[in-house]
Design a protein around this motif. Structure first.
Motif, PDB file in Angstrom:
ATOM      1  N   TYR A  53       0.823  -1.206   0.000  1.00 10.41           N
ATOM      2  CA  TYR A  53       0.000   0.000   0.000  1.00 10.41           C
ATOM      3  C   TYR A  53       0.861   1.262   0.000  1.00 10.41           C
ATOM      4  CZ  TYR A  53      -4.055   2.923   1.040  1.00 10.41           C
ATOM      5  OH  TYR A  53      -5.052   3.865   0.986  1.00 10.41           O
ATOM      6  N   THR A  84      -7.460   1.937   6.068  1.00 10.10           N
ATOM      7  CA  THR A  84      -7.870   2.133   4.678  1.00 10.10           C
ATOM      8  C   THR A  84      -9.391   2.129   4.614  1.00 10.10           C
ATOM      9  OG1 THR A  84      -7.691  -0.257   4.290  1.00 10.10           O
ATOM     10  CG2 THR A  84      -5.822   1.112   3.643  1.00 10.10           C
ATOM     11  N   TRP A  86     -13.081   2.155   2.513  1.00  6.32           N
ATOM     12  CA  TRP A  86     -13.561   1.457   1.305  1.00  6.32           C
ATOM     13  C   TRP A  86     -13.150   2.231   0.066  1.00  6.32           C
ATOM     14  CZ3 TRP A  86     -16.856   2.516  -2.780  1.00  6.32           C
ATOM     15  CH2 TRP A  86     -17.354   1.424  -3.494  1.00  6.32           C
ATOM     16  N   ALA A  89      -9.534   1.531  -0.691  1.00  5.83           N
ATOM     17  CA  ALA A  89      -9.355   0.191  -1.246  1.00  5.83           C
ATOM     18  C   ALA A  89      -9.726   0.155  -2.725  1.00  5.83           C
ATOM     19  CB  ALA A  89     -10.189  -0.814  -0.456  1.00  5.83           C
ATOM     20  N   TYR A  92      -6.983   1.811  -4.760  1.00  7.13           N
ATOM     21  CA  TYR A  92      -5.835   0.918  -4.933  1.00  7.13           C
ATOM     22  C   TYR A  92      -6.109  -0.100  -6.036  1.00  7.13           C
ATOM     23  CZ  TYR A  92      -2.146  -2.442  -3.779  1.00  7.13           C
ATOM     24  OH  TYR A  92      -1.061  -3.285  -3.843  1.00  7.13           O
ATOM     25  N   LEU A 106     -12.470  -5.316  -5.564  1.00  9.51           N
ATOM     26  CA  LEU A 106     -12.674  -5.837  -4.224  1.00  9.51           C
ATOM     27  C   LEU A 106     -13.425  -7.168  -4.279  1.00  9.51           C
ATOM     28  CD1 LEU A 106     -13.601  -2.682  -2.103  1.00  9.51           C
ATOM     29  CD2 LEU A 106     -11.353  -3.624  -2.667  1.00  9.51           C
ATOM     30  N   CYS A 167     -11.876  -7.261   6.127  1.00  6.44           N
ATOM     31  CA  CYS A 167     -11.725  -7.069   4.684  1.00  6.44           C
ATOM     32  C   CYS A 167     -12.955  -6.358   4.123  1.00  6.44           C
ATOM     33  CB  CYS A 167     -11.542  -8.430   4.019  1.00  6.44           C
ATOM     34  SG  CYS A 167     -11.413  -8.381   2.221  1.00  6.44           S
ATOM     35  N   PHE A 232      -8.003  -4.780   3.285  1.00  5.68           N
ATOM     36  CA  PHE A 232      -8.693  -5.357   2.134  1.00  5.68           C
ATOM     37  C   PHE A 232      -7.775  -6.331   1.411  1.00  5.68           C
ATOM     38  CE2 PHE A 232      -6.426  -1.654   0.660  1.00  5.68           C
ATOM     39  CZ  PHE A 232      -6.036  -1.924  -0.642  1.00  5.68           C
TER      40      PHE A 232
END
Length: 238
Positions: A53, A84, A86, A89, A92, A106, A167, A232
């Motif tokens: 990350y 982090t 949502w 995530a 990313y 996800l 997660c 995540f």
């Protein structure tokens, strides 16, 4: 340095969600037992790590939570990333997709439960019905999360599906918690309607109640929340 996740392919087929029966007297979000047909998909064998990350943040100058760099519990680059949201995530996953040309995203709610069960039906945990002691990173609220992959994988070769780090999943809670019992946990007097919060799965290193580690259990949190126990992992359709 960009690091792609190791992907385990989960075969298409049904998963019986929500078993075993919800424990009587538990003050948790309820779940319903239902069968869902899940298409084949790929899921990362490990959660996204602190090191991965931070590589994303350094490459993009994305405004991450400062605690990721300053909290001593997360100094190990192999620790699962936390703090982090949502939104973080998703950003990313989008970045890694652009960099690699692969459709990272996800994990979806039913995918998480299917992958967590590791091909075994009707069990409480990813490893079976035995206690999570020595099988998962949990019940350590004053400590640090262990590096990803510290415990044995389940039947699909996936690590840390219970404990370690919550997660984020793709859907909001109300999309997947369909039964009347699931909806009864909400209080309409709340300022923020938590039914629109994204699903979280798996529990964390801070989890004290072993029921939260059951494959059937799902939680929710605000889309913009950054917490020391939620990270995540990535998935992709195949």
């Amino acid at each position: 340095m960009l690091v792609e996740p190791q992907i385990a392919t989960i075969p298409a087929g049904p998963v019986r969600m929500g078993v075993p029966e919800f424990p009587q007297g538990a003050k948790l979000h309820r779940w319903e037992s239902r069968e869902v047909n899940v298409p084949a998909f790929g899921i990362a064998r490990h959660a996204v790590t602190v090191g991965e990350y931070l590589a994303f943040a350094d490459a993009t100058r994305y405004a991450i939570a400062p605690e990721i760099r300053t909290d001593p519990r997360f100094r190990d680059p192999k620790a699962p990333v936390a703090y982090t949201s949502w939104i973080d995530a998703v950003r990313y996953a989008q970045w890694l997709s652009r960099q690699t040309g692969k459709p990272y995203r996800l994990v979806r709610d039913a995918e998480y439960e299917k992958a967590a069960r590791g091909g075994a039906a009707g069990k409480r945990y990813p490893w079976g019905d035995e206690s999570p002691d020595q099988r998962a990173d949990w019940n350590n609220p004053a400590g640090s999360p262990r590096p990803v992959g510290s415990y044995a994988p389940n039947g699909y070769g996936v690590h840390d599906m219970a404990g370690s780090m919550w997660c984020w999943c793709e859907e909001c809670y109300d999309e997947v918690a369909t039964s009347d019992k699931a909806r009864m946990v909400y209080d309409d007097t709340q300022i923020k309607d938590v039914r629109l919060n994204p699903v979280c799965r798996g529990g964390s290193f801070k989890t004290a109640d072993p029921t939260v580690l059951w494959c059937a259990f799902r939680h929710e949190d605000p889309v913009d929340g950054r917490f020391d126990c939620i990270g995540f992992r990535l998935a992709m359709s195949v």
